[in-house]
Motif scaffolding. Sequence first.
Motif, PDB file in Angstrom:
ATOM      1  N   THR A   4       8.383   1.153  45.573  1.00 37.32           N
ATOM      2  CA  THR A   4       8.597  -0.132  44.882  1.00 37.32           C
ATOM      3  C   THR A   4       9.007   0.393  43.490  1.00 37.32           C
ATOM      4  O   THR A   4       8.471   0.909  42.803  1.00 37.32           O
ATOM      5  CB  THR A   4       7.546  -0.927  44.643  1.00 37.32           C
ATOM      6  OG1 THR A   4       6.822  -1.346  45.978  1.00 37.32           O
ATOM      7  CG2 THR A   4       7.897  -2.320  44.217  1.00 37.32           C
ATOM      8  N   ARG A   6      12.428  -1.371  40.319  1.00 46.01           N
ATOM      9  CA  ARG A   6      13.254  -2.453  39.965  1.00 46.01           C
ATOM     10  C   ARG A   6      14.677  -1.862  39.645  1.00 46.01           C
ATOM     11  O   ARG A   6      14.597  -1.042  39.501  1.00 46.01           O
ATOM     12  CB  ARG A   6      12.720  -3.053  38.656  1.00 46.01           C
ATOM     13  CG  ARG A   6      11.536  -3.715  38.527  1.00 46.01           C
ATOM     14  CD  ARG A   6      10.791  -4.174  37.375  1.00 46.01           C
ATOM     15  NE  ARG A   6      11.606  -4.153  36.296  1.00 46.01           N
ATOM     16  CZ  ARG A   6      11.654  -4.819  35.358  1.00 46.01           C
ATOM     17  NH1 ARG A   6      11.179  -6.453  35.614  1.00 46.01           N
ATOM     18  NH2 ARG A   6      12.305  -4.678  34.139  1.00 46.01           N
ATOM     19  N   GLU A 159       9.146 -13.433  45.634  1.00 43.04           N
ATOM     20  CA  GLU A 159       9.857 -12.696  44.258  1.00 43.04           C
ATOM     21  C   GLU A 159      10.425 -13.749  43.707  1.00 43.04           C
ATOM     22  O   GLU A 159      11.243 -14.890  43.957  1.00 43.04           O
ATOM     23  CB  GLU A 159      11.341 -12.008  45.166  1.00 43.04           C
ATOM     24  CG  GLU A 159      12.357 -11.689  44.379  1.00 43.04           C
ATOM     25  CD  GLU A 159      13.229 -10.565  45.045  1.00 43.04           C
ATOM     26  OE1 GLU A 159      13.437  -9.520  44.485  1.00 43.04           O
ATOM     27  OE2 GLU A 159      13.619 -10.899  46.135  1.00 43.04           O
ATOM     28  N   TYR A 169      16.604  -8.164  36.460  1.00 48.69           N
ATOM     29  CA  TYR A 169      16.046  -7.217  37.506  1.00 48.69           C
ATOM     30  C   TYR A 169      15.411  -7.756  38.708  1.00 48.69           C
ATOM     31  O   TYR A 169      14.874  -8.997  38.524  1.00 48.69           O
ATOM     32  CB  TYR A 169      14.689  -6.448  36.710  1.00 48.69           C
ATOM     33  CG  TYR A 169      15.565  -5.551  35.940  1.00 48.69           C
ATOM     34  CD1 TYR A 169      16.004  -4.140  36.326  1.00 48.69           C
ATOM     35  CD2 TYR A 169      15.528  -5.632  34.493  1.00 48.69           C
ATOM     36  CE1 TYR A 169      16.450  -3.370  35.512  1.00 48.69           C
ATOM     37  CE2 TYR A 169      16.045  -4.947  33.739  1.00 48.69           C
ATOM     38  CZ  TYR A 169      16.248  -3.531  34.070  1.00 48.69           C
ATOM     39  OH  TYR A 169      16.898  -2.633  33.201  1.00 48.69           O
ATOM     40  N   LYS A 170      15.618  -7.381  39.707  1.00 50.40           N
ATOM     41  CA  LYS A 170      14.744  -7.815  41.042  1.00 50.40           C
ATOM     42  C   LYS A 170      14.047  -6.426  41.484  1.00 50.40           C
ATOM     43  O   LYS A 170      14.300  -5.222  41.219  1.00 50.40           O
ATOM     44  CB  LYS A 170      16.001  -8.045  42.291  1.00 50.40           C
ATOM     45  CG  LYS A 170      16.327  -9.521  41.910  1.00 50.40           C
ATOM     46  CD  LYS A 170      17.061 -10.152  43.258  1.00 50.40           C
ATOM     47  CE  LYS A 170      17.023 -11.321  43.354  1.00 50.40           C
ATOM     48  NZ  LYS A 170      17.798 -11.724  44.763  1.00 50.40           N
ATOM     49  N   ARG A 171      12.683  -6.816  42.236  1.00 49.19           N
ATOM     50  CA  ARG A 171      12.262  -5.537  42.995  1.00 49.19           C
ATOM     51  C   ARG A 171      13.052  -5.211  43.995  1.00 49.19           C
ATOM     52  O   ARG A 171      13.708  -5.961  44.802  1.00 49.19           O
ATOM     53  CB  ARG A 171      10.878  -6.000  43.437  1.00 49.19           C
ATOM     54  CG  ARG A 171      10.658  -6.922  44.217  1.00 49.19           C
ATOM     55  CD  ARG A 171       9.263  -6.987  44.742  1.00 49.19           C
ATOM     56  NE  ARG A 171       9.191  -8.372  45.728  1.00 49.19           N
ATOM     57  CZ  ARG A 171       9.773  -8.329  47.121  1.00 49.19           C
ATOM     58  NH1 ARG A 171      10.331  -6.977  47.565  1.00 49.19           N
ATOM     59  NH2 ARG A 171       9.688  -9.328  47.776  1.00 49.19           N
ATOM     60  N   ASP A 173      12.061  -2.576  47.401  1.00 47.09           N
ATOM     61  CA  ASP A 173      11.385  -1.624  48.321  1.00 47.09           C
ATOM     62  C   ASP A 173      12.118  -0.832  49.061  1.00 47.09           C
ATOM     63  O   ASP A 173      12.622  -1.226  50.077  1.00 47.09           O
ATOM     64  CB  ASP A 173      10.342  -2.612  49.056  1.00 47.09           C
ATOM     65  CG  ASP A 173       9.373  -2.013  49.708  1.00 47.09           C
ATOM     66  OD1 ASP A 173       9.441  -0.698  49.702  1.00 47.09           O
ATOM     67  OD2 ASP A 173       8.381  -2.312  50.171  1.00 47.09           O
TER      68      ASP A 173
END
Length: 192
Positions: A4, A6, A159, A169-171, A173
């Motif tokens: 995970t 960002r 999210e 920013y977004k995560r 995976d």
Amino acid sequence: MSDTARIRIWDWWVRVTHWVIAGIVIWNLFGPTDPLHRKLGYAAAALVGVRIVWGMIGTRYARFSAWWPTRSRLLAYLRSLASGKPSRHLSHNPLGALMALMLWVLVIALALTGWLMRLDAFWGEDWPQEIHTLLAVALEVCVCVHIAATIVMSVWTRENLIAAMLTGYKRTDKSTDKCTDTRSDARHDEGR
């Protein structure tokens, strides 16, 4: 190392235009209709125009190629929603993309009808005002749907989409996201 991470999705220009246009829209929908209303409406339309240009030349996830709501993208996304497992999109999801386009069209149309109302050629005519009012109501409805959908999707997908539009920013995976593409792109990493 964790899978995970960002990733910067929304550059500073996307975020600034989003929030400034949102502020202008809220002010103009609920504030007084005075000369400031008119100037802010034109400013919002100009910002939409600049954002459209940025959609062609801007950073990776700001570009239309990253999120244009094609028929196949829409159908795939609708199927994922129907299955109860919405597919992830680093940029706008196809329905979010449709909403962005609709909001932009409405802002530009409102500026155009506001301008038409001031022309001598339409002095005494009611239809420019009537169209302007209908467009304003349509914009109010779309804004409410946009906000509600953002909240619902943030909860459903876990999210925070509002935070993503604030921070950029977004995560991501890497182990599960098929949509993730973290190739080096200096223009998007730097936020241009």
